[in-house]
Design an enzyme around this catalytic site. Structure first.
Site, PDB file in Angstrom:
ATOM      1  N   SER A 108       0.877  -1.167   0.000  1.00 60.84           N
ATOM      2  CA  SER A 108       0.000   0.000   0.000  1.00 60.84           C
ATOM      3  C   SER A 108       0.911   1.211   0.000  1.00 60.84           C
ATOM      4  CB  SER A 108      -0.860   0.002   1.269  1.00 60.84           C
ATOM      5  OG  SER A 108      -1.471   1.257   1.478  1.00 60.84           O
TER       6      SER A 108
ATOM      7  N   TYR B 133      -1.698  -0.878  10.926  1.00 62.29           N
ATOM      8  CA  TYR B 133      -1.746  -1.120   9.484  1.00 62.29           C
ATOM      9  C   TYR B 133      -0.501  -0.591   8.783  1.00 62.29           C
ATOM     10  CZ  TYR B 133      -3.391  -1.272   4.684  1.00 62.29           C
ATOM     11  OH  TYR B 133      -3.502  -1.522   3.337  1.00 62.29           O
TER      12      TYR B 133
END
Length: 234
Positions: A136, A149
């Site tokens: 990501s 995350y």
């Protein structure tokens, strides 16, 4: 590489980015296996894709080892691993609990390592193979409420660089893909909502990139790339 008849194993392939990647590779002639924890959703997705379903939790070592046994029994080979399974929990640091943090790390980091470890054993014997880690843009920067995350995606990026250094001499291509905000069910799982927005990325764009970097001649590879929406409007 030529994707026709190549064997691809995609974790978290029953929805979102993983489903789109599976769909695109299958349409290119690859033989596809997908993993997931939700049996009903997994079997539905596999039926739509014409893929082989393996019900498995990537954070469970026994499940990972069984996954590879089942894929080998079905296809007799493996050419591509896409480490896509992952989720997020988003809280202020002072509100973060150990259980939530550990759960994110177990899937996003430990699970990716276990899957890559077993794939690497096979690829080293074959002297070729492909590992694509779906990270990501969270692997590139931090943000408020992102402790677990973002840390997991930084870790995935670091592991990618380690594996690349170890496996390149065996003709194994290890690649990292960093999607920016993609409209999938990820948001709902993470506890917030996304409205439909045609200006933002879909799973199809990420699948397009995965296909493109795989299809480069095996003498070369793309170590890392990021994908942004051209002009996202909230």
């Amino acid at each position: 590489m030529n994707l026709k008849n190549a064997v691809a194993l995609i974790t978290g392939g029953s929805a979102g980015i993983g489903f789109s990647i599976a769909q695109t590779l299958a349409a290119s002639g690859a033989r596809v296996a997908i993993t997931g924890r939700d049996k009903g959703r997994l079997e539905k997705a596999a039926g739509e894709l014409g893929a082989f379903a393996v019900e498995a939790d990537v954070s469970n070592e026994a499940d990972v080892e069984r996954t590879y046994r089942e894929v080998q029994a079905k296809f007799g080979d493996l050419d591509i691993l896409v480490n896509n399974a992952g989720f997020g929990k988003f809280k202020n640091l002072v509100d973060f609990d150990r259980a939530s943090f550990d759960a994110v790390m177990a899937t996003n980091v430990t699970g990716a390592m276990l899957m890559a470890r077993e794939a690497a054993k096979h690829f080293i014997q074959r002297k070729r193979g492909n590992i694509i880690n779906i990270a990501s843009t969270a692997a590139l920067r931090g943000a408020p409420n992102g402790t677990a995350y973002y840390a997991s995606k930084f870790a995935l990026r670091g592991m990618t660089e380690c594996w690349r250094g170890e496996l390149r001499k065996h003709n194994i291509r290890v690649m990292l893909v960093n999607p920016s905000e993609v409209l999938t069910n990820f948001a709902a799982t993470a506890g917030f909502s996304h409205k439909v927005n045609e200006s933002k990325l879909r799973g199809e764009e990420i699948a397009h990139v995965v296909k493109a970097i795989l299809e480069m001649d095996d003498r070369g590879f793309t170590p890392e790339l990021s994908i942004f929406a051209t002009n996202p409007i909230d």
